[in-house]
Design a protein around this motif. Sequence first.
Motif, PDB file in Angstrom:
ATOM      1  N   ARG A 302     -23.136  -6.560  14.146  1.00 59.22           N
ATOM      2  CA  ARG A 302     -24.517  -6.537  14.648  1.00 59.22           C
ATOM      3  C   ARG A 302     -25.413  -5.580  13.845  1.00 59.22           C
ATOM      4  O   ARG A 302     -26.533  -5.298  14.259  1.00 59.22           O
ATOM      5  CB  ARG A 302     -24.515  -6.088  16.118  1.00 59.22           C
ATOM      6  CG  ARG A 302     -23.714  -6.996  17.039  1.00 59.22           C
ATOM      7  CD  ARG A 302     -23.563  -6.363  18.429  1.00 59.22           C
ATOM      8  NE  ARG A 302     -22.807  -7.239  19.319  1.00 59.22           N
ATOM      9  CZ  ARG A 302     -23.358  -8.093  20.174  1.00 59.22           C
ATOM     10  NH1 ARG A 302     -24.679  -8.188  20.255  1.00 59.22           N
ATOM     11  NH2 ARG A 302     -22.607  -8.860  20.940  1.00 59.22           N
ATOM     12  N   HIS A 303     -24.921  -5.095  12.707  1.00 57.79           N
ATOM     13  CA  HIS A 303     -25.626  -4.043  11.981  1.00 57.79           C
ATOM     14  C   HIS A 303     -27.020  -4.447  11.523  1.00 57.79           C
ATOM     15  O   HIS A 303     -27.889  -3.587  11.311  1.00 57.79           O
ATOM     16  CB  HIS A 303     -24.801  -3.596  10.770  1.00 57.79           C
ATOM     17  CG  HIS A 303     -24.604  -4.682   9.751  1.00 57.79           C
ATOM     18  ND1 HIS A 303     -25.497  -4.933   8.740  1.00 57.79           N
ATOM     19  CD2 HIS A 303     -23.609  -5.600   9.610  1.00 57.79           C
ATOM     20  CE1 HIS A 303     -25.071  -5.935   8.010  1.00 57.79           C
ATOM     21  NE2 HIS A 303     -23.923  -6.376   8.505  1.00 57.79           N
ATOM     22  N   ASP A 304     -27.264  -5.767  11.348  1.00 59.83           N
ATOM     23  CA  ASP A 304     -28.575  -6.206  10.886  1.00 59.83           C
ATOM     24  C   ASP A 304     -29.525  -6.491  12.038  1.00 59.83           C
ATOM     25  O   ASP A 304     -30.666  -6.925  11.825  1.00 59.83           O
ATOM     26  CB  ASP A 304     -28.447  -7.452  10.007  1.00 59.83           C
ATOM     27  CG  ASP A 304     -27.737  -8.597  10.720  1.00 59.83           C
ATOM     28  OD1 ASP A 304     -27.050  -8.342  11.739  1.00 59.83           O
ATOM     29  OD2 ASP A 304     -27.854  -9.750  10.267  1.00 59.83           O
ATOM     30  N   LYS A 305     -29.072  -6.252  13.278  1.00 65.31           N
ATOM     31  CA  LYS A 305     -29.913  -6.412  14.462  1.00 65.31           C
ATOM     32  C   LYS A 305     -30.340  -5.046  14.989  1.00 65.31           C
ATOM     33  O   LYS A 305     -29.975  -4.018  14.435  1.00 65.31           O
ATOM     34  CB  LYS A 305     -29.169  -7.208  15.543  1.00 65.31           C
ATOM     35  CG  LYS A 305     -28.690  -8.574  15.092  1.00 65.31           C
ATOM     36  CD  LYS A 305     -29.842  -9.505  14.757  1.00 65.31           C
ATOM     37  CE  LYS A 305     -29.331 -10.875  14.359  1.00 65.31           C
ATOM     38  NZ  LYS A 305     -30.439 -11.797  13.999  1.00 65.31           N
ATOM     39  N   ALA A 306     -31.080  -5.065  16.086  1.00 61.61           N
ATOM     40  CA  ALA A 306     -31.674  -3.829  16.592  1.00 61.61           C
ATOM     41  C   ALA A 306     -30.635  -2.889  17.210  1.00 61.61           C
ATOM     42  O   ALA A 306     -29.673  -3.325  17.834  1.00 61.61           O
ATOM     43  CB  ALA A 306     -32.746  -4.156  17.626  1.00 61.61           C
ATOM     44  N   PHE A 307     -30.839  -1.587  16.987  1.00 64.55           N
ATOM     45  CA  PHE A 307     -30.128  -0.550  17.739  1.00 64.55           C
ATOM     46  C   PHE A 307     -31.175   0.136  18.601  1.00 64.55           C
ATOM     47  O   PHE A 307     -32.101   0.778  18.087  1.00 64.55           O
ATOM     48  CB  PHE A 307     -29.473   0.460  16.793  1.00 64.55           C
ATOM     49  CG  PHE A 307     -28.801   1.617  17.509  1.00 64.55           C
ATOM     50  CD1 PHE A 307     -27.473   1.533  17.899  1.00 64.55           C
ATOM     51  CD2 PHE A 307     -29.504   2.793  17.788  1.00 64.55           C
ATOM     52  CE1 PHE A 307     -26.854   2.590  18.547  1.00 64.55           C
ATOM     53  CE2 PHE A 307     -28.898   3.845  18.442  1.00 64.55           C
ATOM     54  CZ  PHE A 307     -27.570   3.742  18.827  1.00 64.55           C
ATOM     55  N   VAL A 308     -31.062  -0.007  19.907  1.00 67.55           N
ATOM     56  CA  VAL A 308     -32.060   0.520  20.841  1.00 67.55           C
ATOM     57  C   VAL A 308     -31.417   1.625  21.659  1.00 67.55           C
ATOM     58  O   VAL A 308     -30.388   1.415  22.306  1.00 67.55           O
ATOM     59  CB  VAL A 308     -32.593  -0.585  21.770  1.00 67.55           C
ATOM     60  CG1 VAL A 308     -33.606  -0.003  22.748  1.00 67.55           C
ATOM     61  CG2 VAL A 308     -33.221  -1.704  20.954  1.00 67.55           C
ATOM     62  N   ALA A 309     -32.015   2.812  21.622  1.00 65.02           N
ATOM     63  CA  ALA A 309     -31.477   3.968  22.349  1.00 65.02           C
ATOM     64  C   ALA A 309     -32.439   4.366  23.455  1.00 65.02           C
ATOM     65  O   ALA A 309     -33.661   4.376  23.266  1.00 65.02           O
ATOM     66  CB  ALA A 309     -31.254   5.142  21.397  1.00 65.02           C
ATOM     67  N   LEU A 352     -27.326  -1.751  22.555  1.00 68.86           N
ATOM     68  CA  LEU A 352     -28.117  -0.903  23.449  1.00 68.86           C
ATOM     69  C   LEU A 352     -27.323   0.368  23.715  1.00 68.86           C
ATOM     70  O   LEU A 352     -26.180   0.320  24.178  1.00 68.86           O
ATOM     71  CB  LEU A 352     -28.410  -1.618  24.773  1.00 68.86           C
ATOM     72  CG  LEU A 352     -29.198  -0.790  25.804  1.00 68.86           C
ATOM     73  CD1 LEU A 352     -30.624  -0.551  25.322  1.00 68.86           C
ATOM     74  CD2 LEU A 352     -29.217  -1.491  27.163  1.00 68.86           C
ATOM     75  N   PHE A 353     -27.921   1.517  23.408  1.00 71.74           N
ATOM     76  CA  PHE A 353     -27.266   2.807  23.621  1.00 71.74           C
ATOM     77  C   PHE A 353     -27.900   3.486  24.821  1.00 71.74           C
ATOM     78  O   PHE A 353     -29.085   3.818  24.819  1.00 71.74           O
ATOM     79  CB  PHE A 353     -27.410   3.685  22.381  1.00 71.74           C
ATOM     80  CG  PHE A 353     -26.860   5.074  22.557  1.00 71.74           C
ATOM     81  CD1 PHE A 353     -25.552   5.279  22.960  1.00 71.74           C
ATOM     82  CD2 PHE A 353     -27.657   6.185  22.299  1.00 71.74           C
ATOM     83  CE1 PHE A 353     -25.034   6.559  23.123  1.00 71.74           C
ATOM     84  CE2 PHE A 353     -27.154   7.464  22.448  1.00 71.74           C
ATOM     85  CZ  PHE A 353     -25.838   7.654  22.871  1.00 71.74           C
TER      86      PHE A 353
END
Length: 575
Positions: A302-309, A352-353
């Motif tokens: 999923r590295h090319d998708k969003a990381f949302v914290a 999602l973090f």
Amino acid sequence: MPIQKTIQHFASLLANVLHLEVEVVDNQLLRIAGTGPYGQRFGQVPASNTVLLKEVMEKKQEVVIFDSRQNLLCQDCTQRESCRERGFIGVPIIHQQRCLGVISLVAVNITQLRHLREHTSMFIEYIRHISTLLAANLAVLHRKEPRLDPLLQRLVAGIDRAVILCDRQQNVVLINDRAREMIGPGEDALLWQNAVLESSPRQQTFLLRAGERRWRITGQFSEAENGAFLLPSACLPAEREGEAPEPAVPTIKNLIGESVAIRKLRRLVGRIAGSPSSVMILGESGTGKEVVARAIHRLSPRHDKAFVAINCAAIPENLLESELFGYAKGAFTGASPGGKPGLLQVANGGTLFLDEIGDMPQGLQARLLRAIESREVMPVGSSVPVPVDIRIISATHQNLEAHIREGHFREDLFYRLNVIPLWLPPLREREGDVELLINHFMDWHARRIGRRWAGVSPEVMKMLCAHSWPGNVRELSNLVEYLINIVPEGEVIDSALLPPVFHSHYFHAPAPKASGEGCAGVTTVADSAQSNLKSVERTLIEEALQRTRNKKQVADELGIGVATLYRKIKKYGLA
């Protein structure tokens, strides 16, 4: 010019050590080597500064200038008004009463000028020594001599700092005595004949291989035209005696450390990153839970998708629901006309973090559980569910099992989130990592702030290694940032600059172990000192509150969240 590459290599090294620009010219005023604005036009006469260079050659003695535009020597210079040079030290290279050229140190900005003024005498003596070595070697070198190692060896030996030189293939060609002492006294010189330095631009440490021996070295690395050099600041054995070599571990940016616990953590992150299962990161405040969460995302499909914290403790309960799940058009008064997607929708396809998951209100826990199980979310005010594909990584410093027993956290949600638990060790349990982290944060904060640093004294390093670090890596980072801001540029950080708490803890800490050097050989916290952690934490908060009542500023200074600060103020009765 036949040995220009060697001199250029050394000029780059000298500039890194002294934090000034360097220029070397011969007695025909041809530029042989230089750094910064002097790193070009080799083999040609410099476009400026020849007046000062000629003065050095004619008098065969040092020339020091701190006011280039007003100095009498510069009055006839046609470029005086546009001159970029703020300060100048020129030292002649003398052999048998003949001037062979000039080594000059130049300040091109106010910071370098101040540095030049404060250490003028030391710099002159230093360059005199270097010019003597250079002249002695130039006198015996044949112009067509293909091997330049004798010259480099003599020059680097004169530097009062550890140096490792490599060729273009990163084979080690020279290690001076200071570096040998750091790596290990008594090592056989023959061991280095086939040594190789393995490095990567993404890593903060370098692997030095020599025969069957390996070391991990931290330091400043610079590349030159014909090779590279490393100025080591810390060195640790890559493997413990008697242990089998560890399998390869993934590179995780900002997760600095070579302790057993951190290397095991890196390997585990590499194994679980490709899975879609939920991960719960456990550990004390400031241990770097978000760093690990981002590493898992970067190494995943999923590295090319969003990381949302999102910090569940930092957003008020009445806003957290709409932030997580979003809301439909006209869902409530003041809502955006077109509605708003929630963070679960924004993270669709990515990660999602949820930081501080233990502070999530119980009402939202049920909705989050349903979203995880059904893989869809229901925005506030909507009757149409929205499908989502997310991986959830949560983090907490709290004991959630105790929260479950007390009825504050849902047991079913806990088991959904805690599929893969990861424990982050506190800094006091990461043997040998404090020194690596100090050098990492020194380099990072210095570049971010735009300042140069010369290093940390051995006494300070021992004091920092002996500290218990209740705020963990975040506390260490904040301290280093503070030191970078207050230390005079180019000077070594000494113990006088440390806050009082470090002095009191150090002098009451147990003595270092008899074996080992640096942080790896320092007992960081004795068993009897564990009971004092709470009093240390209380003292730190109390001292910070005395300096300012701004809670955000206090939280930033201590390296904790505002919500955590309020909890601790209430816990220790400091309100």
